[in-house]
Motif scaffolding. Structure first.
Motif, mmCIF file in Angstrom:
data_model
loop_
_atom_site.group_PDB
_atom_site.id
_atom_site.type_symbol
_atom_site.label_atom_id
_atom_site.label_comp_id
_atom_site.label_asym_id
_atom_site.label_seq_id
_atom_site.Cartn_x
_atom_site.Cartn_y
_atom_site.Cartn_z
ATOM 1 N N VAL A 75 1.323 -1.074 -0.148
ATOM 2 C CA VAL A 75 0.305 0.143 -0.334
ATOM 3 C C VAL A 75 0.913 2.018 0.175
ATOM 4 O O VAL A 75 0.584 2.620 -0.135
ATOM 5 N N GLY A 76 2.629 1.205 0.647
ATOM 6 C CA GLY A 76 3.008 2.233 0.065
ATOM 7 C C GLY A 76 4.343 2.011 -0.203
ATOM 8 O O GLY A 76 4.761 1.068 0.661
ATOM 9 N N LYS A 77 5.847 2.541 -0.417
ATOM 10 C CA LYS A 77 6.353 2.295 -0.645
ATOM 11 C C LYS A 77 7.198 3.633 -0.555
ATOM 12 O O LYS A 77 7.635 4.729 -1.726
ATOM 13 N N HIS A 78 8.384 3.938 0.309
ATOM 14 C CA HIS A 78 9.925 4.293 -0.172
ATOM 15 C C HIS A 78 10.761 4.331 -1.068
ATOM 16 O O HIS A 78 11.432 2.966 0.742
ATOM 17 N N MET A 79 11.961 4.616 -1.702
ATOM 18 C CA MET A 79 12.824 4.213 -1.836
ATOM 19 C C MET A 79 14.219 5.367 -1.358
ATOM 20 O O MET A 79 13.514 6.482 -1.970
ATOM 21 N N LEU A 124 9.346 5.869 7.185
ATOM 22 C CA LEU A 124 8.293 5.014 7.311
ATOM 23 C C LEU A 124 6.759 5.467 8.055
ATOM 24 O O LEU A 124 5.989 4.843 7.460
ATOM 25 N N GLU A 125 7.277 6.724 8.746
ATOM 26 C CA GLU A 125 5.957 6.990 9.008
ATOM 27 C C GLU A 125 5.647 8.136 8.323
ATOM 28 O O GLU A 125 4.101 8.325 8.765
ATOM 29 N N SER A 126 6.123 8.601 7.525
ATOM 30 C CA SER A 126 5.177 9.452 6.305
ATOM 31 C C SER A 126 4.061 8.551 5.797
ATOM 32 O O SER A 126 3.402 8.782 5.198
ATOM 33 N N LEU A 127 4.257 6.976 5.229
ATOM 34 C CA LEU A 127 3.481 6.243 5.093
ATOM 35 C C LEU A 127 2.978 5.753 6.348
ATOM 36 O O LEU A 127 1.554 5.389 5.337
ATOM 37 N N LEU A 128 3.004 4.894 6.603
ATOM 38 C CA LEU A 128 1.813 5.279 7.868
ATOM 39 C C LEU A 128 0.635 6.457 8.131
ATOM 40 O O LEU A 128 -0.292 6.501 7.930
ATOM 41 N N ALA A 129 1.809 7.491 7.863
ATOM 42 C CA ALA A 129 0.489 9.257 8.051
ATOM 43 C C ALA A 129 -0.641 9.000 7.028
ATOM 44 O O ALA A 129 -1.600 8.928 6.777
#
Length: 325
Positions: free
Chosen positions: A29-33, A51-56
């Motif tokens: 549901v979300g990913k950052h590289m 991670l906190e950005s994805l959770l938000a």
């Protein structure tokens, strides 16, 4: 519905992902590289910020569990990254403690081969088995072992170092050992083997499609050899024939030792399967115990180049499963 977080730490890049288990797999549901740079503390801080950005963005305060995949050596039990060769300066880094300090949830750590084995077992080519071996077959050769329906890591996390097995007294160097399984069956090993065969051809006054002069020997790559073999170059084909034969020899050791239902092989094998499979199967039939081989299939990894997206999530998912959640 459970929300899993995965952190994948590599020598050049890292990734953070969120996933939700589904009836037939997992939905990312979300990913950052981000590139791997700076001190371990700074890098871990950046990963946790992502991670906190994805959770938000997902409307969640935290994940149910966090799984971390990283190249070894590790001490998974204590949550420590010890000193991986591709991560200079990452010495005795308490990655699990750092994540748990910011997210008070279960956190699990596994080396990348084990994490990829878990991913292929849960969502890929090993799905439905209780006994599976996964081989990386990329830059190096590592193994992840699924035995009796769970990951087997050994007494101190060193199980699965199949690349260190010596297959010949002479041959390409892998894992610091001449003629090792990794020496014959890895990107670097294929390049070494192809270079030695190309030099022999050059000394006979012949060129190969992947190397036209002595000055080009140092620039040979497994990709170039594979492309030359697919175009019909005989020296490249011989390189891959030898590689496939040694692959079968190494797999026979694993078949005889672990009696797996399935061996799943990633990266280079998946890309060059038509050329590697015939000599590999021939060597397997020659070397392995008949009754053990009869119940074992060898397949390319199903997750392909996406396996890194699932590695950390697979560690998180396995941690939940082992905790009965």
């Amino acid at each position: 519905m459970k929300l899993l977080a995965g952190i994948d730490i590599g020598g050049t890049k890292c990734a953070v992902s969120l996933g939700r288990p589904t009836a037939d797999g997992i939905e990312i549901v979300g990913k950052h590289m981000l590139p791997t740079s700076g001190t371990p503390d700074r890098m871990i801080g950046s990963l946790l910020d992502r991670l906190e950005s994805l959770l938000a963005a997902a409307g969640a305060a935290t994940a149910d569990t966090v799984g971390i995949s990283c190249g070894g050596p590790l001490d998974a039990g204590r949550g420590l990254i010890l000193s991986p060769p591709n991560l200079p300066g990452w010495d005795l880094v308490d990655i699990v403690g750092a994540v748990r300090e910011r997210h008070n949830v279960p956190v699990a750590l596994q080396n990348d081969a084990n994490a990829c084995a878990l991913a292929e077992w849960q969502w890929g080519a090993g799905r439905g088995t209780d006994h599976m071996v996964f081989l990386t077959f990329g830059t190096g050769l590592g193994a992840g072992l699924i035995l009796n329906g769970r990951l087997y890591a050994g007494a101190n996390g060193m199980a699965g170092e199949a690349g260190h097995i010596r297959l010949s007294e002479f041959g390409p160097v892998g894992y610091g050992k001449l003629g090792s399984f990794e020496g014959f069956c890895s990107g670097g090993g294929i390049a070494q083997l192809a270079a030695s065969l190309a030099l022999e051809q050059l000394q006979r006054g012949r060129k190969t499609a992947y190397c036209g002069s002595v000055s080009e020997l140092g620039g040979i790559t497994a990709q170039r050899v594979g492309e030359a073999a697919q175009a019909g170059d005989q020296t490249a084909l011989e390189t891959l024939r030898i590689c496939g034969d040694r692959l079968g020899q190494g797999l026979a050791v694993l078949v005889d030792l672990f009696n797996p239902e399935r061996i799943v092989i990633g990266s280079i094998y998946a890309k060059l399967r038509p050329l590697l499979e015939p000599p590999m199967q021939s060597a397997l039939r020659r070397e392995a115990l008949t009754h053990a081989l009869a119940v074992c299939s060898v397949l390319p990894a199903a997750l392909g180049d996406r396996i890194g997206d699932y590695a950390g999530l697979s560690v998180a998912s396995d941690a939940l499963r082992r905790n009965g959640q």
